[in-house]
Design an enzyme around this catalytic site. Structure first.
Site, PDB file in Angstrom:
ATOM      1  NE  ARG A  50       0.129   1.615   3.794  1.00 18.83           N
ATOM      2  CZ  ARG A  50       1.049   2.586   3.549  1.00 18.83           C
ATOM      3  NH1 ARG A  50       2.325   1.777   3.860  1.00 18.83           N
ATOM      4  NH2 ARG A  50       0.959   4.115   3.601  1.00 18.83           N
ATOM      5  N   GLY A  51      -0.099   2.476  -0.259  1.00 17.87           N
ATOM      6  CA  GLY A  51       1.127   4.166  -0.617  1.00 17.87           C
ATOM      7  C   GLY A  51       1.212   3.839  -1.570  1.00 17.87           C
ATOM      8  CB  ALA A  52       0.471   6.889  -3.715  1.00 14.95           C
ATOM      9  CD  GLN A 196      -3.046   2.925   6.906  1.00 12.15           C
ATOM     10  OE1 GLN A 196      -3.272   2.864   8.101  1.00 12.15           O
ATOM     11  NE2 GLN A 196      -3.902   2.044   5.823  1.00 12.15           N
ATOM     12  CG  ASP A 237      -2.852   7.839  -1.602  1.00  7.28           C
ATOM     13  OD1 ASP A 237      -3.160   9.152  -0.034  1.00  7.28           O
ATOM     14  OD2 ASP A 237      -3.124   6.658  -1.636  1.00  7.28           O
ATOM     15  CG  ASN A 247      -2.317  11.484   3.054  1.00 13.06           C
ATOM     16  OD1 ASN A 247      -1.900  10.394   2.172  1.00 13.06           O
ATOM     17  ND2 ASN A 247      -1.659  11.595   3.970  1.00 13.06           N
ATOM     18  CE  LYS A 248      -4.711   5.368   4.881  1.00 12.04           C
ATOM     19  NZ  LYS A 248      -5.963   4.994   4.116  1.00 12.04           N
TER      20      LYS A 248
HETATM   21  O1  MRU Z   1      -4.119   3.261   2.153  1.00 10.98           O
HETATM   22  P1  MRU Z   1      -2.709   3.399   2.381  1.00 10.98           P
HETATM   23  O2  MRU Z   1      -2.063   2.826   3.251  1.00 10.98           O
HETATM   24  O3  MRU Z   1      -2.657   3.000   1.015  1.00 10.98           O
HETATM   25  O4  MRU Z   1      -3.031   5.081   2.329  1.00 10.98           O
HETATM   26  C1  MRU Z   1      -1.586   5.535   1.677  1.00 10.98           C
HETATM   27  C2  MRU Z   1      -1.281   7.132   1.986  1.00 10.98           C
HETATM   28  O5  MRU Z   1      -2.575   7.574   2.533  1.00 10.98           O
HETATM   29  C3  MRU Z   1       0.089   7.532   2.338  1.00 10.98           C
HETATM   30  O6  MRU Z   1      -0.303   8.923   2.751  1.00 10.98           O
HETATM   31  C4  MRU Z   1       0.147   8.111   0.978  1.00 10.98           C
HETATM   32  O7  MRU Z   1      -0.096   6.595  -0.234  1.00 10.98           O
HETATM   33  C5  MRU Z   1       1.530   8.582   0.818  1.00 10.98           C
HETATM   34  S1  MRU Z   1       2.441   6.482   0.213  1.00 10.98           S
HETATM   35  C6  MRU Z   1       4.292   7.590   0.086  1.00 10.98           C
END
Ligand code: MRU
Length: 349
Positions: A50-52, A196, A237, A247-248
């Site tokens: 996970r993470g963009a 996370q 994201d 973002n999250k």
């Molecule tokens: O649901 P996730 O864990 O994929 O969400 C991730 C985030 O919101 C991060 O802040 C974002 O992807 C940036 S990661 C460098």
């Protein structure tokens, strides 16, 4: 590897993709191997990775796996199969634009290939990963310039090596500023409901020798009230052309709270996270995940029977609440972003 940077979550191994299974961290460090594009899409959807940026990189390797899977087909059948597999990868998660960005890049590469496509596609996927690490290092340097010595920084979710090719976006800035001796304390929101922050950011920072203090998401305002936080530093994201940032879930709360307390907000994201095709955050698709992520813990019901839940996993912070967006191409404040969207030089994209 440089100091405070030892973790890599996405690794190509000869003929398959190994992902560090982030559902199991920090209790277990186990790899999950993907050998098909479908398995790769499932791994993205189910939060193994996970993470963009990490999602985009993983999808790029998913295209390589598809190319291997279908390599015995005729050229026409291969194209059709690849098209379908890319569609499956693309549908795996909706908010992070890095996913479609990486898939488009792989598609462009497919269009120019002559001969065996596998080595060319693998080289492109490796390049996407390596460029991401370079971008993160650059953003780390840029963002750290803004942080004064003795600062407390608060981060949300996980934006580190686990969420990228390596080093991280917001966590990359924190790594660099910490190495420069500028940060006196890193605070991390636990990041409900997926934790996370508690499971991933805390683990990653501890692995890399950076002390971290966790707080519940709802403690952030009180922490700011004590004067302990100078910067909120988060990833993204998807960033719209006007700088609105998805973002999250909980990032918007933080930005509103930061404004009230005079705390600055830094968004750190590579240009692959910027979506110039959409003019504002209103157009960003927000993923909603199953209610069970709120109602249950480890398969055990924790919420009162009969209650239901709403589980959007991202929110959008308007550009008005963001002090600076740090990208690999430079840093932008609200005024520069507005100039760009008005068609002037510089700014996002
Ligand atoms: O649901 P996730 O864990 O994929 O969400 C991730 C985030 O919101 C991060 O802040 C974002 O992807 C940036 S990661 C460098």
């Amino acid at each position: 590897m440089i100091k405070h940077d030892s973790i890599r979550a996405v690794r190509w191994q000869d003929d398959h993709l190994d992902l560090l299974d982030q559902r199991l961290l920090p209790q277990q460090q186990k790899l999950l191997s993907c050998t098909t594009a479908q398995e790769t899409a499932d791994a993205i959807r189910n939060m193994v990775v996970r993470g963009a940026p990490a999602i985009g990189i993983t999808a790029a390797y998913g295209v390589v796996l598809a190319a291997i899977q279908h390599q015995k087909k005729s050229a026409e059948a291969w194209q059709a199969a690849m098209h379908a597999e890319i569609g499956t990868l693309s549908a795996s998660r909706p908010t992070a634009v890095n996913l479609s960005w990486a898939l488009k890049r792989m598609q462009r590469s497919m269009e120019t290939i002559t001969g065996d496509p596998v080595p060319a596609l693998l080289a492109e996927a490796h390049t996407i990963l390596e460029e991401d690490i370079v971008a993160n290092r650059r953003m780390g340097e840029l963002g750290a310039e803004l942080i004064e010595e003795g600062s407390g920084v608060l981060t949300h979710c996980n934006t580190g090596s686990l969420a990228t090719g390596g080093y991280g976006t917001a966590l990359g800035v924190i790594r660099t500023a910490y190495a420069q001796g500028k940060i006196c304390q890193v605070f991390a929101d636990e990041t409900r409901p997926w934790l996370q922050g508690a499971r991933l950011t805390a683990w990653e920072l501890v692995q890399d020798g950076i002390p971290v203090q966790l707080n519940t998401d709802s403690a952030a305002a009180w922490l700011m009230k004590q004067g302990k936080v100078q910067w909120v530093i988060v990833g993204a994201d998807r960033i719209a052309a006007n700088g609105d940032t998805a973002n999250k879930i909980g990032t918007y709360n933080l930005a509103v709270t930061a404004k009230y307390h005079g705390v600055k907000v830094m968004v750190v994201a590579p240009t692959s996270t910027i979506d110039m095709a959409i003019s504002s955050g209103e157009e960003i698709p927000i993923e909603t995940r199953p209610d069970s992520e709120l109602l249950e813990w480890n398969g055990q019901r924790i919420a009162a029977e009969g209650a239901n839940a709403w589980n959007p996993v991202f929110d959008v912070t308007p550009i008005d609440l963001i002090d600076v967006i740090v990208t690999d191409k430079g840093m932008f404040g609200k005024s520069q972003v507005q100039k760009t969207t008005n068609g002037m030089d510089g700014g996002l994209g």
